[in-house]
Design an enzyme around this catalytic site. Structure first.
Site, PDB file in Angstrom:
ATOM      1  N   HIS A  17      16.909 -54.828  13.256  1.00 33.31           N
ATOM      2  CA  HIS A  17      16.072 -54.312  12.150  1.00 33.31           C
ATOM      3  C   HIS A  17      16.952 -53.480  11.230  1.00 33.31           C
ATOM      4  CE1 HIS A  17      12.145 -52.331  10.657  1.00 33.31           C
ATOM      5  NE2 HIS A  17      13.126 -51.996   9.832  1.00 33.31           N
ATOM      6  N   HIS A  19      17.921 -52.474   6.878  1.00 35.15           N
ATOM      7  CA  HIS A  19      17.720 -52.553   5.419  1.00 35.15           C
ATOM      8  C   HIS A  19      19.084 -52.580   4.747  1.00 35.15           C
ATOM      9  CE1 HIS A  19      13.390 -51.689   5.654  1.00 35.15           C
ATOM     10  NE2 HIS A  19      13.746 -51.011   6.739  1.00 35.15           N
ATOM     11  N   LYS A 139       7.855 -60.513   8.113  1.00 35.39           N
ATOM     12  CA  LYS A 139       7.621 -59.078   8.237  1.00 35.39           C
ATOM     13  C   LYS A 139       6.222 -58.707   7.748  1.00 35.39           C
ATOM     14  CE  LYS A 139       8.582 -54.688   8.575  1.00 35.39           C
ATOM     15  NZ  LYS A 139       9.477 -53.878   9.378  1.00 35.39           N
ATOM     16  N   HIS A 176       5.562 -53.558  10.945  1.00 40.79           N
ATOM     17  CA  HIS A 176       5.578 -52.117  10.681  1.00 40.79           C
ATOM     18  C   HIS A 176       4.218 -51.602  11.148  1.00 40.79           C
ATOM     19  CE1 HIS A 176       6.830 -48.424   8.438  1.00 40.79           C
ATOM     20  NE2 HIS A 176       5.541 -48.199   8.657  1.00 40.79           N
ATOM     21  N   HIS A 214      10.587 -50.356  15.290  1.00 39.34           N
ATOM     22  CA  HIS A 214      10.789 -48.894  15.326  1.00 39.34           C
ATOM     23  C   HIS A 214       9.622 -48.168  16.005  1.00 39.34           C
ATOM     24  CE1 HIS A 214       8.457 -49.488  11.699  1.00 39.34           C
ATOM     25  NE2 HIS A 214       9.508 -49.821  10.973  1.00 39.34           N
ATOM     26  N   ASP A 287      16.965 -49.706  11.965  1.00 43.04           N
ATOM     27  CA  ASP A 287      16.171 -49.326  10.791  1.00 43.04           C
ATOM     28  C   ASP A 287      16.979 -48.436   9.850  1.00 43.04           C
ATOM     29  OD1 ASP A 287      14.035 -49.375   9.069  1.00 43.04           O
ATOM     30  OD2 ASP A 287      12.889 -47.825  10.105  1.00 43.04           O
TER      31      ASP A 287
HETATM   32  O1  DOR Z   1      11.703 -44.950   6.726  1.00 41.36           O
HETATM   33  C1  DOR Z   1      11.587 -46.091   6.355  1.00 41.36           C
HETATM   34  N1  DOR Z   1      12.370 -46.610   5.373  1.00 41.36           N
HETATM   35  N2  DOR Z   1      10.649 -46.860   6.904  1.00 41.36           N
HETATM   36  C2  DOR Z   1      10.394 -48.090   6.455  1.00 41.36           C
HETATM   37  O2  DOR Z   1       9.531 -48.724   7.001  1.00 41.36           O
HETATM   38  C3  DOR Z   1      11.078 -48.625   5.268  1.00 41.36           C
HETATM   39  C4  DOR Z   1      12.383 -48.012   5.111  1.00 41.36           C
HETATM   40  C5  DOR Z   1      12.999 -48.283   3.764  1.00 41.36           C
HETATM   41  O3  DOR Z   1      13.000 -49.425   3.331  1.00 41.36           O
HETATM   42  O4  DOR Z   1      13.523 -47.357   3.155  1.00 41.36           O
HETATM   43 ZN    ZN Z   2      12.592 -50.625   8.387  1.00 40.99          ZN
END
Ligand code: DOR
Ligand code: ZN
Length: 384
Positions: A17, A19, A139, A176, A214, A287
């Site tokens: 997971h 970003h 997702k 999520h 998460h 995450d």
């Molecule tokens: O803290 C987070 N940031 N939780 C999420 O679900 C998305 C992520 C983000 O994309 O910044």
């Molecule tokens: Zn995330």
């Protein structure tokens, strides 16, 4: 007195997971992950979100282009090693030699793509996912739950045909797990989501592969543990290491704010117990979620902790703290691949038990820095 450096060698891990963002942000953060992990499940919450296989293919190409651009040179906005303290490269590392062809190096990273579920994703898109070979999950962001989730699902009933096709074809739903009702206390949103959304979902689609991402509560751990083998969960390093006091230690700490928000200590302990249990339903998902410093240190700061600069090292700390380093490899390198039906990695990484200083901030965008977890402090392990 002789001191021996403790080392830990494990099969190269994957991040289930992550970003990565896009454009200059992608170029800035990708090397941190690619140095440590062989593969990562890449979140689709771009603006606009990645909702089709065609969009995922284009995003994947941009990631691969950023990888090859990053193989031989740091991104243009990246300072060189040895510059002022707040201008150090990620991880405080020396610039690496060219990585072309280095097994397991940056050039060997594989992005595993995902699509963003909307109220109107057609079931036929799932057939395209299955045929693509590079999209590995869909997702579910409840609309408004977190960063760039406005296009998320307003009512799962609208997705019934698509979910049925996912169940048939074995395409995982990555969740999520928070309700968005502002009347529900923010610390209860995961537990309420499990009762009101996940349980009914699995009653309707009992064989659907579901990853509760998460996980932050004992409730989430128990839900995954007690569900069938089709249900798994990921755990972040920051939720294993921190409880909610970290958001308010001596003042408000925006860089410890993420969603789902950190929970109380008893929940953190339940997460650690699951991570070290050897139960293959629980595996690593950082995450890591970069946001520019100016958007975190703001009147309404963004949610997300950046951890990719120490993406495996922080887990080593959490496992070592409870005497369970021997359980790290399964959690970080085996169980996720097994769940996704992908081969386990064959090369290895070595971690050294040596304090590694974390810079106060990292290069990110023109005019905006990135403040990583532990900024200005240290991590107890470093990547050899
Ligand atoms: O803290 C987070 N940031 N939780 C999420 O679900 C998305 C992520 C983000 O994309 O910044
Ligand atoms: Zn995330």
């Amino acid at each position: 007195m002789q001191t021996l450096t403790q080392t830990l060698t494990i099969t190269r891990p994957d991040d289930w997971h992550l970003h990565l963002r896009d454009g200059a942000a992608l170029a800035a953060v990708l090397p941190d992950t690619a140095r440590r992990f062989a593969r990562a499940i890449v979140m689709p919450n771009l603006k606009p979100p990645v909702t089709t296989v065609a969009m995922a293919a284009a995003y994947r190409e941009r990631i691969i282009a950023a990888l090859s651009a990053g193989m031989n040179a740091p991104p243009p906005d990246r300072p060189k090693a040895g510059q002022a303290n707040n201008m150090e490269p990620h991880s405080g590392e020396q610039p690496s030699p060219p990585r072309e062809g280095r097994p397991g190096g940056v050039g060997h990273f594989t992005p595993l793509m995902t699509l963003y579920l909307t109220d109107n994703m057609p079931a036929a898109e799932i057939d395209a996912v299955k045929a693509s070979g590079f999209v590995h999950g869909i997702k579910l962001y409840p609309a408004g739950a977190t960063t760039n989730s406005d296009a998320g699902v307003s009512d799962l009933k609208k997705c019934a045909a698509t979910l049925a096709r996912m169940e048939q074809l074995g395409v995982p739903l990555l969740v999520h797990g928070e309700v968005t009702d502002p009347a529900v206390d923010i610390f209860d949103r995961e537990a309420v989501f499990i009762d009101t959304v996940l349980m009914p979902l699995l009653r309707d689609f009992p064989a659907l592969k579901v990853v509760l991402e998460h996980i932050t509560t004992r409730d989430g751990i128990e839900f995954v543990r007690d569900s069938g083998v089709n249900v798994a969960g990921t755990l972040t390093a920051h939720h294993l290491l921190l409880n909610r006091n970290a958001i308010f230690a001596g003042g408000i700490r925006p860089h410890n704010y993420c969603l789902p928000v950190l929970k109380r200590e008893s929940h953190r302990q339940a997460l650690v117990a699951a991570a070290i249990s050897g139960n293959p339903k629980f595996f690593l998902g950082t995450d890591s979620a970069p946001h520019g410093q100016s958007t975190k240190e703001a009147a309404c700061g963004c949610a997300g902790c950046y951890t990719a600069h120490a993406g495996i090292e922080l887990y080593a700390e959490a496992f070592e703290a409870v005497g369970a380093l021997d359980k790290l490899e399964g959690f970080a390198s085996f169980y996720g691949a097994d769940y996704y039906g992908l081969p386990r990695n064959t090369d290895r990484i070595t971690l050294l038990r040596e304090a590694a200083a974390v810079p106060a901030s990292l290069a990110y965008l023109d005019g905006d820095r990135l403040v990583p977890l532990r900024a200005g402090e240290s991590v107890a392990w470093r990547l050899a």
